[in-house]
Scaffold this motif. Structure first.
Motif, PDB file in Angstrom:
ATOM      1  N   PHE A  32       0.888  -1.161   0.000  1.00  0.00           N
ATOM      2  CA  PHE A  32       0.000   0.000   0.000  1.00  0.00           C
ATOM      3  C   PHE A  32       0.922   1.206   0.000  1.00  0.00           C
ATOM      4  CE2 PHE A  32      -3.814   2.351   0.842  1.00  0.00           C
ATOM      5  CZ  PHE A  32      -4.868   1.454   0.670  1.00  0.00           C
ATOM      6  N   VAL A  33       0.757   2.096  -0.967  1.00  0.00           N
ATOM      7  CA  VAL A  33       1.603   3.270  -1.097  1.00  0.00           C
ATOM      8  C   VAL A  33       0.930   4.458  -0.411  1.00  0.00           C
ATOM      9  CG1 VAL A  33       2.670   4.893  -2.716  1.00  0.00           C
ATOM     10  CG2 VAL A  33       2.646   2.439  -3.240  1.00  0.00           C
ATOM     11  N   PHE A  34       1.687   5.123   0.447  1.00  0.00           N
ATOM     12  CA  PHE A  34       1.227   6.316   1.147  1.00  0.00           C
ATOM     13  C   PHE A  34       2.090   7.501   0.725  1.00  0.00           C
ATOM     14  CE2 PHE A  34      -0.413   3.115   3.922  1.00  0.00           C
ATOM     15  CZ  PHE A  34      -1.374   3.685   4.742  1.00  0.00           C
ATOM     16  N   SER A  35       1.453   8.630   0.437  1.00  0.00           N
ATOM     17  CA  SER A  35       2.198   9.878   0.346  1.00  0.00           C
ATOM     18  C   SER A  35       2.583  10.263   1.776  1.00  0.00           C
ATOM     19  CB  SER A  35       1.324  10.952  -0.303  1.00  0.00           C
ATOM     20  OG  SER A  35       2.017  12.164  -0.406  1.00  0.00           O
ATOM     21  N   VAL A  36       3.411  11.282   1.939  1.00  0.00           N
ATOM     22  CA  VAL A  36       3.847  11.644   3.290  1.00  0.00           C
ATOM     23  C   VAL A  36       3.166  12.927   3.771  1.00  0.00           C
ATOM     24  CG1 VAL A  36       5.821  12.283   4.734  1.00  0.00           C
ATOM     25  CG2 VAL A  36       6.007  10.369   3.136  1.00  0.00           C
ATOM     26  N   ASP A  37       3.500  14.074   3.178  1.00  0.00           N
ATOM     27  CA  ASP A  37       2.974  15.342   3.688  1.00  0.00           C
ATOM     28  C   ASP A  37       1.476  15.465   3.445  1.00  0.00           C
ATOM     29  OD1 ASP A  37       5.319  16.751   4.797  1.00  0.00           O
ATOM     30  OD2 ASP A  37       6.091  16.456   2.758  1.00  0.00           O
ATOM     31  N   MET A  38       0.757  15.745   4.503  1.00  0.00           N
ATOM     32  CA  MET A  38      -0.704  15.878   4.534  1.00  0.00           C
ATOM     33  C   MET A  38      -1.417  14.558   4.231  1.00  0.00           C
ATOM     34  SD  MET A  38      -1.473  18.683   5.848  1.00  0.00           S
ATOM     35  CE  MET A  38      -3.250  18.760   5.614  1.00  0.00           C
TER      36      MET A  38
END
Length: 182
Positions: A32-38
């Motif tokens: 599962f890919v997550f962005s980081v900021d916000m």
């Protein structure tokens, strides 16, 4: 610091991501890919001090704030992260932060409660100079798939996080009323 609507929208998106994930038969290379900021780390403390988006973006000031490593936890996304780990899903963080911010990003993720991940991918300006966020993140997701990973889910606050090539089997768009990244 969040509005009631922002919190409600974030909760709904993260719940839907979990409801989807728990229906899957998980294989070893599923991620599962997550962005980081916000997405996992909140930069609202920075924007609170800078007019909540009313001031023009200042990369120097923002980078100085990132280097403090004081971004706070996005509460609803942290719940999703914990539930996905419990299901046996590997997490990959894919961020627009540059490689020179790797150490501070790792420390900040850990201080915000994100202790386990398969990979943390940061932007190399030498490889991606002149490329926008959509091109960069698409290229990195393509690399993941070439390495044998299957992106079963992808979550982020920007359209550039979840659109483009190799976006994964299912995408989840979080709210971000502060800014838009192309």
């Amino acid at each position: 610091m969040f509005s009631e609507q922002f919190g409600s929208d974030s909760k709904l998106v993260n719940q839907q991501a979990y409801f989807y994930a728990r229906t899957l038969n998980i294989a070893d290379k599923d991620v599962f890919v997550f962005s980081v900021d916000m997405t996992v780390l909140s930069n609202l403390p920075y924007y609170k001090d800078h007019g909540f988006g009313t001031e023009p973006y200042n990369a120097t000031l923002y980078d100085a704030w990132v280097l403090l490593g004081e971004a706070t936890t996005m509460r609803e996304t942290k719940k999703l992260y914990d539930k996905l780990l419990a299901l046996g899903i590997k997490i990959i963080f894919l961020t627009g932060r540059t490689v020179d911010k790797e150490d501070v990003t790792k420390r900040n993720l850990k201080s915000a409660g994100f202790h386990t991940w398969e990979k943390l991918i940061l932007k190399d300006p030498f490889l991606y100079g002149g490329k926008n966020a959509l091109q960069y993140k698409s290229a990195e997701r393509k690399k993941l798939e070439k390495e044998g990973y299957r992106i079963i889910g992808n979550i982020g606050d920007q359209w550039s996080d979840i659109l483009g090539a190799n976006k994964g089997h299912r995408t989840f768009k979080l709210p971000n009323p502060m800014y838009y990244i192309n």
